[in-house]
Design a protein around this motif. Structure first.
Motif, PDB file in Angstrom:
ATOM      1  N   ARG A  86       0.855  -1.180   0.000  1.00  0.00           N
ATOM      2  CA  ARG A  86       0.000   0.000   0.000  1.00  0.00           C
ATOM      3  C   ARG A  86       0.893   1.232   0.000  1.00  0.00           C
ATOM      4  NH1 ARG A  86      -3.160  -0.383   5.696  1.00  0.00           N
ATOM      5  NH2 ARG A  86      -4.359   1.269   4.706  1.00  0.00           N
ATOM      6  N   GLY A 104      -0.642   9.077   3.907  1.00  0.00           N
ATOM      7  CA  GLY A 104      -1.130   8.700   5.219  1.00  0.00           C
ATOM      8  C   GLY A 104      -2.019   9.717   5.899  1.00  0.00           C
ATOM      9  N   ARG A 139      -6.303   6.933   6.060  1.00  0.00           N
ATOM     10  CA  ARG A 139      -5.979   5.538   5.739  1.00  0.00           C
ATOM     11  C   ARG A 139      -7.190   4.645   5.983  1.00  0.00           C
ATOM     12  NH1 ARG A 139      -0.641   3.487   5.563  1.00  0.00           N
ATOM     13  NH2 ARG A 139      -1.216   1.656   6.796  1.00  0.00           N
ATOM     14  N   ASP A 176      -4.068   7.051   0.572  1.00  0.00           N
ATOM     15  CA  ASP A 176      -3.871   5.618   0.811  1.00  0.00           C
ATOM     16  C   ASP A 176      -4.323   4.842  -0.412  1.00  0.00           C
ATOM     17  OD1 ASP A 176      -3.159   3.350   2.219  1.00  0.00           O
ATOM     18  OD2 ASP A 176      -5.035   3.209   3.335  1.00  0.00           O
TER      19      ASP A 176
END
Length: 423
Positions: free
Chosen positions: A271, A275, A278, A382
């Motif tokens: 992934r 951030g 998320r 994300d």
């Protein structure tokens, strides 16, 4: 009548793992250092080194002409099994009986000498397989044509890209007529066109009565190629049987891989993003909120999300992408259709929302899912890449045989069309 070409009985492979050394591979310097340390330190605790059984009590029998797909999660022991069968590593316990010449394609560059050219490595690999120069020359042009690297044939393979390596390695392994062909996940390195080409070649090899062992996470590839399946779990055989039965049970078991903060896959390295927000939970259900590994083509599917907001944000967009078994993006949600308004001056809170995919148009098959959070294509928070089990679509019609086959022109969608005028 078919005869057994591979018989495995009570096979086990043990490794020793340690806190500070790989006890399997200590150098003389390491041994001397450990001796000196032992003089001035307490005796090593028993748990400094531990046994790890990559395979344990594995038994099966493969007949001539079988096309066997070996599936399982990462760490299940699939690659270890192939290395033991290929005699790259010795088993710790048990016995293996193999009849016939084996060609293995286990990782990029297997069996290649980096300083030799592609041409020289073709002859080297043939010699390793026990073939004479005349026999290799009779297949040489086919190998070069299949690999599509004629322009670089006299270039040292150390200068090849990983894709070129795989093309040549597969071409050599498949064309030098081994009785048993063993192929690991290495085909994932190639592009989708080459993957289809390899599947077609393996099907041709099988039709000639040769045996194939194929490891892949791509269960659609395994379905299309193999007539038998072996499911490995934590180094042991979970199930053997028909490909369809084994894969269906395997995928159903994977549905316990709920993506949430308490799951192993939540912290997957697969992934990316800054951030600021998320995914903390992803659950796929029908519109009655019942989880299922299987959906019918045309059925509504509900994607339920929890998202942790880590920085003050006023708005985020969510999207998910569907990919074919060969890696092509076939469709995605438009991010402007899935927008979520947030608390612009707050952070460290969780929001929940759901997205319903109406009248799922996919044909029968399995589709990887990629989930995305962000503001713009360049600014994303994300991205979760294919760490959930693939979306399984089936049909209640009498046309399941039209399920996705890489060699067939059936496509991915059913579309409605009708004549509006005719002369």
């Amino acid at each position: 009548m078919s005869q057994s070409v591979i018989r495995v009985e009570d096979l086990g492979k043990k490794y020793i793992i340690g806190n500070d050394q790989q006890a399997n591979y200590q150098s003389l310097r390491d041994v001397i250092t450990d001796k000196v340390k032992s003089v001035f330190s307490k005796q090593k605790q028993k748990d400094d080194f531990a046994e790890f059984w990559a395979l344990k009590d594995v038994s099966f029998d493969i007949q001539q002409g079988d096309r066997v797909g070996i599936i399982g999660r990462n760490g299940a022991g699939k690659s270890t099994l192939l290395k033991v069968l290929s005699r790259i590593t010795e088993p710790t316990t048990g016995s293996i009986s193999i009849k016939g010449r084996i060609a293995s394609l286990l990782e990029v560059g297997t069996g290649f000498h980096p300083e030799l050219s592609g041409r020289e490595n073709i002859f080297l690999n043939g010699a390793i397989l026990g073939m004479g120069r005349k026999e290799i020359k009779s297949k040489f042009d086919e190998i070069v044509d299949f690999s599509e690297i004629e322009k670089f044939l006299d270039t040292p393979v150390k200068r090849y890209s990983s894709g070129m390596y795989v093309r040549l390695a597969f071409a050599v392994a498949a064309h030098l007529e081994p009785e048993i062909l063993i192929v690991d996940e290495v085909l994932a390195v190639g592009d989708s066109k080459f993957q289809k080409k390899c599947l077609g070649k393996m099907g041709e090899v099988s039709s000639q009565g040769r045996t194939i062992l194929f490891v892949s996470h791509n269960t659609t590839f395994v379905r299309s190629l193999c007539n038998k399946g072996i499911w490995l779990d934590k180094g042991q055989i979970k199930q053997t049987g028909s490909t369809s039965e084994v894969i269906n049970n395997y995928l159903s078991s994977m549905h316990d891989q709920v993506f949430d903060e308490n799951s192993e896959i939540h912290n997957s390295l697969n992934r990316r993003g800054n951030g600021n927000a998320r995914f903390s939970k992803i659950v796929i259900t029908d519109t009655n909120n019942i989880e299922s590994p299987n959906f019918l083509s045309g059925q509504d599917i509900k994607f339920n999300f929890e998202v942790k907001i880590n920085q003050p944000l006023s708005l985020l967009f969510a999207s998910f992408i569907f990919k074919s078994p060969t890696g092509e993006i076939i469709t995605n949600t438009r991010k402007q259709d899935v927008s979520v308004f947030l608390r612009p001056n707050e952070k460290d809170y969780t929001i929940s929302f759901s997205i319903v995919l109406e009248n799922t148009p996919f044909r029968a098959g399995e589709y990887d899912m990629y989930f995305w959070l962000g503001e713009t294509p360049e600014k994303f928070f994300d991205v979760v890449d294919a760490i959930l089990p693939p979306l399984q679509i089936s049909t209640n019609k009498d046309e399941d045989e039209l399920a996705y086959n890489p060699a067939a022109p059936y496509g991915f969608f059913d579309i409605n069309a009708h004549v509006i005028s005719a002369n």
